[in-house]
Design an enzyme around this catalytic site. Sequence first.
Site, mmCIF file in Angstrom:
data_model
loop_
_atom_site.group_PDB
_atom_site.id
_atom_site.type_symbol
_atom_site.label_atom_id
_atom_site.label_comp_id
_atom_site.label_asym_id
_atom_site.label_seq_id
_atom_site.Cartn_x
_atom_site.Cartn_y
_atom_site.Cartn_z
ATOM 1 N NE ARG A 160 32.939 96.731 68.353
ATOM 2 C CZ ARG A 160 31.580 96.539 68.205
ATOM 3 N NH1 ARG A 160 31.182 96.119 67.188
ATOM 4 N NH2 ARG A 160 30.933 96.475 69.355
ATOM 5 C CG ASP A 189 29.909 99.082 66.273
ATOM 6 O OD1 ASP A 189 29.602 98.393 65.991
ATOM 7 O OD2 ASP A 189 31.274 99.560 66.373
#
Length: 323
Positions: free
Chosen positions: A291, A126
């Site tokens: 998330r 990420d």
Amino acid sequence: MPLPHPLQRQLEQALHATPHVQVLPQSAHIGALITGLDLRQPLRAEEIATVRAALLQWKVVFFRDQPLEHGQHIAFARQFGELTLGHPVFGHVEGHPELYSIAKHRKANRHAGQAEQRPWTGWHADVTAAHNPPAASVLRGVTIPPYGGDTQWTNLAAAYAALSAPLQGFLDGLRGEHRFAPPAGTQATAEYLQAVRQHELVSEHPLVTVHPETGEKVLYVSPGFLKRILGLHPREGRVLLEFLWEHAVRSEFTVRFKWEPGSIAFWDNRATAHVAPSDIFALDFDRQLYRTTLVGQVPVGADGRASTAIAGDPMLAAHGAAY
Ligand code: SIN
């Protein structure tokens, strides 16, 4: 008989203090299912230590049957560190600055408005285009297709360890440019591309990092963001990147997770890459996950040199930001 993992003892000690918790490995190198915890409640210090030890050894841990509300999701993640704003390019869920919506058509985040965003990143860790990419991510499944839509993770410390010593030595001194930009030829709406352009994010990271908690060397390749290797001729760089991308996601370093509503995946973003499913676009079912990401440090390479910011802001804690 394989050697015990160097972090195994730490996990065994933590489990000793939490006999009601089980850590069930899901493959040889990566992934463990944790049972015996109710994540809606604050965890005790020894439970946090067990989850943390399992995360460091297994790189991604999974929980089932955890019907968390947004606030409970945020509170769970916050027990492991400060949280970033949802996403530096695409924003966050209205009213929840720490939460990023990952829907099949990704419409629910604030910066990007209602622009439809079809994920294009392929295998990635990420936001590695940031100077301090997130330390970890906590992903919660809410609307899950009856089949399809699995996520896969790969262990980049295991990938590094499997390379030959001469190649490890060569990679240890190299650095790569990570840029938040879709690959050439990606189909995206003008609004989507504008959001990417308005939040330019570029950093130079070592190709091999030293994990700040475990000391493991990590093959720090994030295929969706790592665009070129510095110091090599373009053709050398392209061929080496092709090899590293293929090597990093060899099936023996990976685990595949089948989501259910209420499933949670919590991964160490410093030692893994993952890939969102693309098969959902061949199916009519919806898919909605949320998330949170934990603030990370600036990575440091095997040669002791830290990463360099080229464009964009560091990923700060959400409570320090205006929203
Ligand atoms: C992500 O890339 O963080 C999301 C993965 C997924 O949608 O399965």
